[in-house]
Design an enzyme around this catalytic site. Structure first.
Site, PDB file in Angstrom:
ATOM      1  N   LYS A  45       0.838  -1.189   0.000  1.00 13.80           N
ATOM      2  CA  LYS A  45       0.000   0.000   0.000  1.00 13.80           C
ATOM      3  C   LYS A  45       0.880   1.249   0.000  1.00 13.80           C
ATOM      4  O   LYS A  45       2.056   1.133   0.371  1.00 13.80           O
ATOM      5  CB  LYS A  45      -0.907  -0.016   1.219  1.00 13.80           C
ATOM      6  CG  LYS A  45      -0.148   0.255   2.521  1.00 13.80           C
ATOM      7  CD  LYS A  45      -1.065   0.206   3.694  1.00 13.80           C
ATOM      8  CE  LYS A  45      -0.310   0.248   4.978  1.00 13.80           C
ATOM      9  NZ  LYS A  45       0.120   1.500   5.470  1.00 13.80           N
ATOM     10  N   HIS A  97      -1.128  -6.477   5.575  1.00 17.08           N
ATOM     11  CA  HIS A  97      -0.567  -7.436   6.533  1.00 17.08           C
ATOM     12  C   HIS A  97      -1.527  -7.755   7.679  1.00 17.08           C
ATOM     13  O   HIS A  97      -1.379  -8.775   8.330  1.00 17.08           O
ATOM     14  CB  HIS A  97       0.800  -6.979   7.043  1.00 17.08           C
ATOM     15  CG  HIS A  97       0.762  -5.922   8.099  1.00 17.08           C
ATOM     16  ND1 HIS A  97       0.600  -4.596   7.819  1.00 17.08           N
ATOM     17  CD2 HIS A  97       0.856  -5.999   9.446  1.00 17.08           C
ATOM     18  CE1 HIS A  97       0.605  -3.914   8.951  1.00 17.08           C
ATOM     19  NE2 HIS A  97       0.759  -4.730   9.960  1.00 17.08           N
ATOM     20  N   LYS A 155      -2.476 -11.681   9.829  1.00 20.80           N
ATOM     21  CA  LYS A 155      -2.387 -11.959  11.264  1.00 20.80           C
ATOM     22  C   LYS A 155      -3.259 -13.165  11.591  1.00 20.80           C
ATOM     23  O   LYS A 155      -4.403 -13.253  11.137  1.00 20.80           O
ATOM     24  CB  LYS A 155      -2.850 -10.738  12.075  1.00 20.80           C
ATOM     25  CG  LYS A 155      -1.897  -9.538  11.979  1.00 20.80           C
ATOM     26  CD  LYS A 155      -2.426  -8.368  12.802  1.00 20.80           C
ATOM     27  CE  LYS A 155      -1.666  -7.074  12.540  1.00 20.80           C
ATOM     28  NZ  LYS A 155      -0.373  -6.988  13.197  1.00 20.80           N
ATOM     29  N   GLU A 166      -2.617   3.251  18.600  1.00 15.56           N
ATOM     30  CA  GLU A 166      -1.193   2.910  18.663  1.00 15.56           C
ATOM     31  C   GLU A 166      -0.489   3.905  19.566  1.00 15.56           C
ATOM     32  O   GLU A 166      -0.786   5.101  19.522  1.00 15.56           O
ATOM     33  CB  GLU A 166      -0.562   2.965  17.266  1.00 15.56           C
ATOM     34  CG  GLU A 166      -1.098   1.925  16.328  1.00 15.56           C
ATOM     35  CD  GLU A 166      -0.390   1.972  14.973  1.00 15.56           C
ATOM     36  OE1 GLU A 166       0.516   1.177  14.761  1.00 15.56           O
ATOM     37  OE2 GLU A 166      -0.740   2.823  14.145  1.00 15.56           O
ATOM     38  N   ASP A 212      -3.555   5.635   5.668  1.00  9.97           N
ATOM     39  CA  ASP A 212      -2.543   4.693   6.156  1.00  9.97           C
ATOM     40  C   ASP A 212      -3.175   3.464   6.806  1.00  9.97           C
ATOM     41  O   ASP A 212      -2.675   2.347   6.657  1.00  9.97           O
ATOM     42  CB  ASP A 212      -1.641   5.418   7.171  1.00  9.97           C
ATOM     43  CG  ASP A 212      -0.500   4.545   7.671  1.00  9.97           C
ATOM     44  OD1 ASP A 212       0.099   3.838   6.845  1.00  9.97           O
ATOM     45  OD2 ASP A 212      -0.204   4.577   8.885  1.00  9.97           O
ATOM     46  N   HIS A 223      -6.198  -1.424   6.395  1.00  8.49           N
ATOM     47  CA  HIS A 223      -6.352  -2.480   7.397  1.00  8.49           C
ATOM     48  C   HIS A 223      -7.751  -2.547   8.025  1.00  8.49           C
ATOM     49  O   HIS A 223      -8.339  -3.613   8.138  1.00  8.49           O
ATOM     50  CB  HIS A 223      -5.335  -2.285   8.516  1.00  8.49           C
ATOM     51  CG  HIS A 223      -3.933  -2.122   8.034  1.00  8.49           C
ATOM     52  ND1 HIS A 223      -3.418  -2.857   7.003  1.00  8.49           N
ATOM     53  CD2 HIS A 223      -2.927  -1.307   8.441  1.00  8.49           C
ATOM     54  CE1 HIS A 223      -2.149  -2.513   6.804  1.00  8.49           C
ATOM     55  NE2 HIS A 223      -1.832  -1.572   7.661  1.00  8.49           N
ATOM     56  N   LYS A 243      -2.053   7.643  16.230  1.00  8.70           N
ATOM     57  CA  LYS A 243      -0.693   7.518  16.765  1.00  8.70           C
ATOM     58  C   LYS A 243      -0.613   8.255  18.098  1.00  8.70           C
ATOM     59  O   LYS A 243      -1.383   9.179  18.358  1.00  8.70           O
ATOM     60  CB  LYS A 243       0.320   8.148  15.799  1.00  8.70           C
ATOM     61  CG  LYS A 243       0.252   7.620  14.389  1.00  8.70           C
ATOM     62  CD  LYS A 243       0.706   6.179  14.295  1.00  8.70           C
ATOM     63  CE  LYS A 243       0.722   5.701  12.858  1.00  8.70           C
ATOM     64  NZ  LYS A 243       0.580   4.283  12.683  1.00  8.70           N
TER      65      LYS A 243
HETATM   66  C1  BG6 Z   1       1.250  -0.106   8.856  1.00 12.01           C
HETATM   67  C2  BG6 Z   1       1.033   1.383   8.993  1.00 12.01           C
HETATM   68  O1  BG6 Z   1       0.674  -0.574   7.676  1.00 12.01           O
HETATM   69  O2  BG6 Z   1       0.658  -0.760   9.967  1.00 12.01           O
HETATM   70  C3  BG6 Z   1       1.650   1.877  10.287  1.00 12.01           C
HETATM   71  O3  BG6 Z   1       1.639   2.044   7.880  1.00 12.01           O
HETATM   72  C4  BG6 Z   1       1.113   1.079  11.449  1.00 12.01           C
HETATM   73  O4  BG6 Z   1       1.397   3.268  10.448  1.00 12.01           O
HETATM   74  C5  BG6 Z   1       1.246  -0.413  11.197  1.00 12.01           C
HETATM   75  O5  BG6 Z   1       1.824   1.454  12.613  1.00 12.01           O
HETATM   76  C6  BG6 Z   1       0.558  -1.220  12.281  1.00 12.01           C
HETATM   77  O6  BG6 Z   1       0.816  -2.571  12.068  1.00 12.01           O
HETATM   78  P1  BG6 Z   1       1.043  -3.569  13.270  1.00 12.01           P
HETATM   79  O7  BG6 Z   1       1.103  -4.920  12.665  1.00 12.01           O
HETATM   80  O8  BG6 Z   1       2.320  -3.151  13.927  1.00 12.01           O
HETATM   81  O9  BG6 Z   1      -0.148  -3.356  14.155  1.00 12.01           O
END
Ligand code: BG6
Length: 488
Positions: free
Chosen positions: A152, A182, A186, A220, A239, A244, A330
């Site tokens: 992405k 990704h 999971k 996060e 993002d 996601h 964030k």
């Molecule tokens: C990424 C984002 O795709 O996913 C990030 O670009 C984010 O900003 C991250 O922190 C979170 O992934 P995970 O697997 O660490 O929760």
């Protein structure tokens, strides 16, 4: 794990991986350690990897970078013999060397396989560089027997996504393209499918008659650090949400697919996206943590959101009228990844006033998508003792309770392996992506102003109005039960 890899899990043919962006952040944190693990565990015997990047280094320079990455980011112990075997499979060519040199490196790597191997191109580069890399692969004649994994963002709005897909399709057919998200790799995300469709217990109540609302909440704690420059152009919606969170929503909300094959699953997910109502700016809270504007690469009057919370609807027979609340940001109070399903309350309560019924919110089913995944079903039960007092109690399952916990593949490992096998189940399609941009158009064209929030908080105050009369599930009133209490 070598020696007990179940049949059909690994690819049928030996693989030559062309890793573009081989010295970048993602490659170092996830891809090189992941490929090392897949290789040393016997999933991809004989795999060759050709690193490609702008850096002017040689194969040994690349091996050193890969060694340092594996040492720093691999979650497992690295045996010297495994590393030596893996290092012997690494080659490197710089982007500036051009298509002929890249082609020669691939052909050299393939020589050992007598034409039996497949190519996997992994583009771990920003979008503008990705198209250039796609054309490089085309010019080098490396499309045949290949698959390509794209990272992405898949566009930044509908017109750019349509244009990107059209240009990709000039070189690669859709069935060769693997758009990686990704979150879908999971273990806990895939468990949503198992939970819903392998059991007769939950699916009958998985609809608007029993479910009041749903929350997908991914706060996060981490700050942007070196990513501020990239993030300034992207923001939390592009993002995290359009990628996601919406993909997780797709798994959570889809109808039962006709089979557990890639096409039926994609079809059902895309039907969810087609049923989504356009996102109304009035249903969105955009936030920015104070201090963000002083970070490197960020405009002093930046309007980029580092936080977003929104309400959206899936207007179909199963979900009409059920709000889905999504939140991510964030520098928030906690790092969590949960899906929380709130069930409707009973129509009438015969419990005496003050008994505690509904005082702690509705019954909930909660999925924790953390690496140590968990699930919980919470409901009211009688507090032991005289009278009728009620407390919220729960049944919990932790993935660590199973004896297979050591077999978990990291999300990228799982997805790389699937792409090598040509399995699209956990990847997103051009159609799905374009529809998600389409429903995003009102928000992208008329975003509400960003509101500030304190680092370490749960976002701007307006998030409470957004979910009223409900409440955010996080922070949890009761923590998860420790699956392995000390002394157990
Ligand atoms: C990424 C984002 O795709 O996913 C990030 O670009 C984010 O900003 C991250 O922190 C979170 O992934 P995970 O697997 O660490 O929760």
């Amino acid at each position: 794990m070598a020696g007990r890899i179940p049949a059909g899990v690994g690819p049928q043919h030996p693989q030559v991986v062309v890793l573009v962006g081989a010295t970048g952040d993602l490659a170092r944190r996830k891809l090189l350690p992941g490929l090392f693990h897949l290789s040393s565990s016997g999933f991809i015997p004989g795999c060759r990897i050709i690193g490609v990047s702008l850096d002017d280094i040689d194969a040994d320079g690349f091996r050193n970078i890969a060694r340092a990455a594996v040492a720093e980011f691999s979650a497992r112990k690295v045996a010297d013999a495994d590393w030596a075997a893996f290092a012997g499979c690494l080659q490197y060519t710089s982007l500036s060397a051009g298509p002929e040199v890249l082609k020669a490196a691939v052909l050299e790597a393939e020589r050992a396989f007598n034409g039996e191997s497949m190519r996997l191109h992994y583009l771990s580069v920003p979008p503008n560089a990705a198209l250039a890399a796609v054309h490089l692969l085309g010019e080098a004649g490396l499309v045949e027997r290949s698959r390509i994994i794209m990272e992405k963002p898949f566009g930044t709005d509908l017109p750019s996504a349509v244009a990107l897909n059209a240009r990709l399709h000039e070189v690669f057919d859709e069935d060769r393209i693997f758009r990686i998200d990704h979150f879908l790799g999971k273990e806990a995300a895939q468990n949503i499918l198992a939970f819903r469709f392998a059991n007769g217990l939950f699916e009958p109540i998985w609809n608007r008659n029993f479910i009041d609302h749903v929350q997908i909440d991914v706060p996060e704690k981490l700050a942007l650090g070196k990513r501020s420059g990239f993030y300034e152009q992207t923001g939390a919606y592009r993002d995290m949400v359009v990628t996601h969170l919406f993909q997780i929503l797709g798994f959570m909300a889809m109808e039962a697919p006709t089979s557990l094959e890639p096409k039926p699953i994609s079809e059902e997910k895309n039907k969810v996206f087609r049923s989504m109502l356009p996102i109304r700016p009035s249903d969105v809270v955009r936030g920015q943590y104070t201090g963000y504007r002083s970070e490197e690469g960020v405009y002093s009057d930046s309007d980029t959101e580092t936080f977003i919370a929104l309400k959206c609807f899936i207007d179909n027979w199963r979900w009409a009228g059920v709000p889905f609340y999504l939140r991510t940001g964030k520098r928030m109070a906690e790092g969590q990844r949960i899906i929380s399903i709130a069930f409707r309350e009973p129509p009438k309560s015969m419990f005496p006033a003050g008994s505690g019924v509904s005082a702690q919110g509705p019954d909930h089913l909660t999925f924790d998508l953390a690496d140590a995944a968990k699930m919980s079903l919470s409901f009211y039960g009688k507090r032991p003792g005289p009278g009728m007092r009620l407390d919220k109690v729960s049944m919990q399952f932790a993935m660590h309770d199973t004896s297979h916990i050591g077999d978990v593949l990291e999300a990228y490992e799982r997805l790389i392996l699937d792409a090598m096998r040509g399995d699209h189940t956990l990847f997103t399609t051009a159609e799905g992506i374009e529809r998600l941009w389409e429903v995003s158009t009102p928000l992208l064209e008329g975003p509400p102003a960003v509101r500030f929030y304190d680092p370490g908080s749960w976002g701007p105050n307006a998030i409470h109005q957004l979910v009223a009369p409900h409440a955010w599930r996080l922070p949890f009133e009761r923590g998860w039960r420790d699956p392995n209490p000390v002394g157990s």
